[in-house]
Write an enzyme that holds these catalytic residues in place. Structure first.
Site, PDB file in Angstrom:
ATOM      1  N   GLY A 103      -6.683  12.910  -7.722  1.00  0.00           N
ATOM      2  CA  GLY A 103      -7.565  13.381  -8.795  1.00  0.00           C
ATOM      3  C   GLY A 103      -7.904  12.231  -9.728  1.00  0.00           C
ATOM      4  N   GLU A 116     -10.086  11.898   0.612  1.00  0.00           N
ATOM      5  CA  GLU A 116     -10.799  10.644   0.884  1.00  0.00           C
ATOM      6  C   GLU A 116     -12.241  10.977   1.250  1.00  0.00           C
ATOM      7  OE1 GLU A 116      -9.077   7.436   0.725  1.00  0.00           O
ATOM      8  OE2 GLU A 116      -7.968   8.937  -0.360  1.00  0.00           O
ATOM      9  N   VAL A 138     -12.573   8.273  -9.647  1.00  0.00           N
ATOM     10  CA  VAL A 138     -11.552   7.543 -10.417  1.00  0.00           C
ATOM     11  C   VAL A 138     -12.211   6.588 -11.420  1.00  0.00           C
ATOM     12  CG1 VAL A 138      -9.499   6.085 -10.286  1.00  0.00           C
ATOM     13  CG2 VAL A 138      -9.951   7.731  -8.457  1.00  0.00           C
ATOM     14  N   LYS A 159       0.167   4.320   2.306  1.00  0.00           N
ATOM     15  CA  LYS A 159       1.003   4.330   1.091  1.00  0.00           C
ATOM     16  C   LYS A 159       2.448   3.976   1.425  1.00  0.00           C
ATOM     17  CE  LYS A 159      -2.006   7.647  -1.214  1.00  0.00           C
ATOM     18  NZ  LYS A 159      -2.361   9.068  -1.289  1.00  0.00           N
ATOM     19  N   LYS A 185      -5.375   1.776  -1.419  1.00  0.00           N
ATOM     20  CA  LYS A 185      -4.171   1.752  -0.576  1.00  0.00           C
ATOM     21  C   LYS A 185      -4.433   1.160   0.805  1.00  0.00           C
ATOM     22  CE  LYS A 185      -6.169   5.867  -1.101  1.00  0.00           C
ATOM     23  NZ  LYS A 185      -6.027   7.267  -1.358  1.00  0.00           N
ATOM     24  N   GLU A 189      -0.466   0.200  -8.990  1.00  0.00           N
ATOM     25  CA  GLU A 189       0.382   1.400  -9.105  1.00  0.00           C
ATOM     26  C   GLU A 189      -0.349   2.653  -8.624  1.00  0.00           C
ATOM     27  OE1 GLU A 189       3.897   1.460 -10.406  1.00  0.00           O
ATOM     28  OE2 GLU A 189       3.447   3.098  -9.067  1.00  0.00           O
TER      29      GLU A 189
HETATM   30  N1  HSE Z   1      -6.838  11.256  -0.745  1.00  0.00           N
HETATM   31  C1  HSE Z   1      -5.699  10.856  -1.489  1.00  0.00           C
HETATM   32  C2  HSE Z   1      -4.706  11.994  -1.544  1.00  0.00           C
HETATM   33  C3  HSE Z   1      -6.107  10.421  -2.865  1.00  0.00           C
HETATM   34  O1  HSE Z   1      -5.124  13.131  -1.278  1.00  0.00           O
HETATM   35  O2  HSE Z   1      -3.545  11.780  -1.843  1.00  0.00           O
HETATM   36  C4  HSE Z   1      -5.014   9.792  -3.671  1.00  0.00           C
HETATM   37  O3  HSE Z   1      -4.540   8.620  -3.063  1.00  0.00           O
END
Ligand code: HSE
Length: 413
Positions: free
Chosen positions: A294, A181, A14, A196, A96, A120
Site C-alpha cells: 500500500g 504488482e 507509492v 524479498k 525489491k 527498507e
Molecule cells: N506487491 C507487493 C505485495 C507490494 O503485495 O507485497 C509490496 O512490496
C-alpha cells in the site's frame, strides 16, 4: 528552504503517497524538487512544473542530494540508482526486484562511490526488518526467520478463507487497493516474496543469492480441496518465506505455502499485513508485524530511510563482511502435503517416507517427508494440477528419520 533536495523517479501509488507524506513532515526538512515520469499525459495530483520526462534533469542536478527511486522496471531502476550513486548522491529505493537481482553490483558501486543506498521499503513495506536484521542480530544468534512478506497473496488468502469471496475477486480488490504488482503474477507465483527473501538473506546471514537459486512457489496452484483439508484441521494456509540454519554454516531458504495452526504467530497476520518471526538463540521468538503493501505504508519506510540519510546512515553489511559467511543449502528434511489431480502423478520414490495417502473423487493427496534437495533440483511440485504445502513445523530433525518408517494405508474417502 529545505536542506535535503530530492529527485523522485516514479509517481505511482507509492511515489504519490511519499509526495503527500513529505509535505506533512516538515521536521524532515526534505522536499521533492523534481519528479521524473514516463507518461506526461497522465493527470497527477501535484504541480505540473514538478514533472519531467528527462532523467538527466535529476541525475545531473548538483543541487539534488538524494534520489528516491520508485519505478516498476527493475533494469531501468538499476541504471538510475547506479548513475545516482556514481554522481555522488544518496539513494533510497523500494525496488525489491532490482535489489535482489543486482545486489553484488550495487555493493561494489556503493564502495567505489562512497554513496549510501537504503531500501527498507523493499521488504515488508512498513516493517523495519532490514535495519533490524542488519544492526541488531548477531549472525550466531539468528537461528531462523520466517515471514509473510507479500501483502497481496496474504490479502487473497485471507479474503478467500474468511470472507468466502472468490480468488479472482480478491485479486481484483488487491489490485484496486494498490497492493499488487503491475504484473500480479509476480505476487501470485511467489517471485515477489523470493526477491524479498534474497534481500533478507543478505542482511540476516550475508548470503547473496539470486531468486532463482531459492526453492519457491506461490499460491497460484492451490486447490479448493487444500482449503478443505486445512479447514478440517483448523489450520490456515499462508505463503511463508523462511530461512533456517540447518547445519554449520548452512542456511535453507524457501518460499512455500504452509499450513499454520492457530498458535502460530503468522496465523494472526491477515489481509495486506506482513509479519516476520525471528528465531534467536537467546531471545527465542520475536515478532514484527505491520502493513506489507500500500502507498502510505510503503512511503513510511521510504521516509524513515530519508531520515536515516540525514545522519549519514549506511548499511554496514556486517554479515557479508564477516569471515564466517553462511552458505545456501537445502540440506533439510521437510514434512509436506502434496495434492494432485491423479494418484499416479505422485512421485512417491522421491519421499523419504510417506505418512498418509488419501484420495477421493476430487483430489489425491499425500503427506510425507522429503529432502529439500529433491525440491531444489526438480519442478514437478510446481506443475499445474499439483500443489505442495508445508506442514506446520515443517523442518524434521534427521534423527527422527532413523526411526522405523510409519507408512499408513491408502485411504479412499
Ligand atoms: N506487491 C507487493 C505485495 C507490494 O503485495 O507485497 C509490496 O512490496
Amino acid at each position: 528552504m529545505s536542506n535535503n533536495r530530492i529527485g523522485l523517479f516514479g509517481f505511482g501509488v507509492v511515489g504519490e503517497s511519499l509526495y503527500r507524506v513529505l509535505q506533512q513532515t516538515p521536521s524532515l526538512q526534505s522536499e521533492i524538487v523534481k519528479v521524473a515520469i514516463r507518461h506526461p499525459e497522465k493527470k497527477r495530483k501535484a504541480p505540473t512544473q514538478l514533472f519531467t520526462t528527462r532523467a538527466d534533469e535529476l541525475l545531473h542536478d548538483e543541487s539534488i542530494q538524494t534520489i528516491v527511486e520508485l519505478i516498476d522496471d527493475a533494469e531501468a531502476a538499476f541504471e538510475i540508482v547506479s548513475t545516482a550513486l556514481r554522481n555522488g548522491k544518496s539513494v533510497v529505493s523500494a525496488n525489491k526486484k532490482m535489489i535482489a537481482r543486482h545486489l553484488p553490483e550495487l555493493l561494489r558501486i556503493q564502495k567505489e562511490s562512497g554513496g549510501s543506498l537504503l531500501y527498507e521499503a523493499a521488504a515488508c513495506a512498513s516493517i523495519p526488518v532490514i535495519r533490524n536484521l542488519e544492526e541488531y542480530y548477531d549472525n550466531d544468534l539468528l537461528q531462523g526467520i520466517q515471514g509473510i512478506v507479500n501483502g497481496s497473496t496474504n490479502y487473497i488468502l485471507s479474503k478467500v478463507s474468511c470472507e468466502q469471496i472468490s480468488f479472482e475477486e480478491a485479486l481484483t480488490d488487491a489490485q484496486i487497493a494498490g497492493f499488487a504488482e503491475s504484473d500480479p503474477s509476480l505476487d501470485l507465483n511467489g517471485t515477489d516474496a523470493a526477491n524479498k527473501l534474497c534481500i533478507l538473506l543478505a542482511h540476516a546471514y550475508g548470503i547473496l543469492a539470486a531468486p532463482e537459486q531459492l526453492s519457491y512457489t506461490g499460491i497460484q496452484a492451490l486447490h479448493e480441496q487444500d482449503a478443505v483439508f486445512a479447514r478440517e484441521k483448523g489450520w490456515a494456509i499462508k505463503l511463508v518465506a523462511a530461512a533456517k540454519k540447518v547445519t554449520d554454516g548452512k542456511v535453507a531458504a524457501y518460499v512455500l505455502p504452509q499450513f499454520v495452526t492457530d498458535r502460530h504467530l503468522l496465523h494472526t497476520v491477515r489481509d495486506e499485513y506482513n509479519g516476520v518471526v525471528i528465531e534467536s538463540g537467546l531471545a527465542e521468538q520475536q515478532f514484527f508485524y505491520g502493513k506489507g503493501a500500500g502507498g502510505i505504508a510503503t512511503a513510511s519506510a521510504v521516509l524513515s530511510d530519508l531520515s536515516a540519510l540525514r545522519y549519514d546512515y549506511r548499511y554496514a553489511y556486517k554479515k557479508l563482511n564477516s569471515h564466517e559467511r553462511a552458505v545456501l543449502s537445502m540440506d533439510v528434511f521437510l514434512r509436506v502435503y502434496v495434492s494432485f489431480d491423479g494418484l499416479f502423478q505422485v512421485p512417491h520414490e522421491l519421499f523419504e517416507r510417506i505418512e498418509e495417502w488419501s484420495s477421493n473423487d476430487k483430489r489425491c493427496s499425500v503427506v510425507g517427508i522429503i529432502h529439500g534437495s529433491r525440491l531444489a533440483q526438480s519442478d514437478w511440485w510446481k506443475q499445474p494440477g499439483t500443489s505442495l504445502i508445508l506442514y506446520p513445523e515443517p523442518v524434521v530433525p534427521p534423527e527422527l528419520l532413523r526411526k522405523e518408517p510409519v507408512e499408513r494405508e491408502l485411504v479412499f474417502v
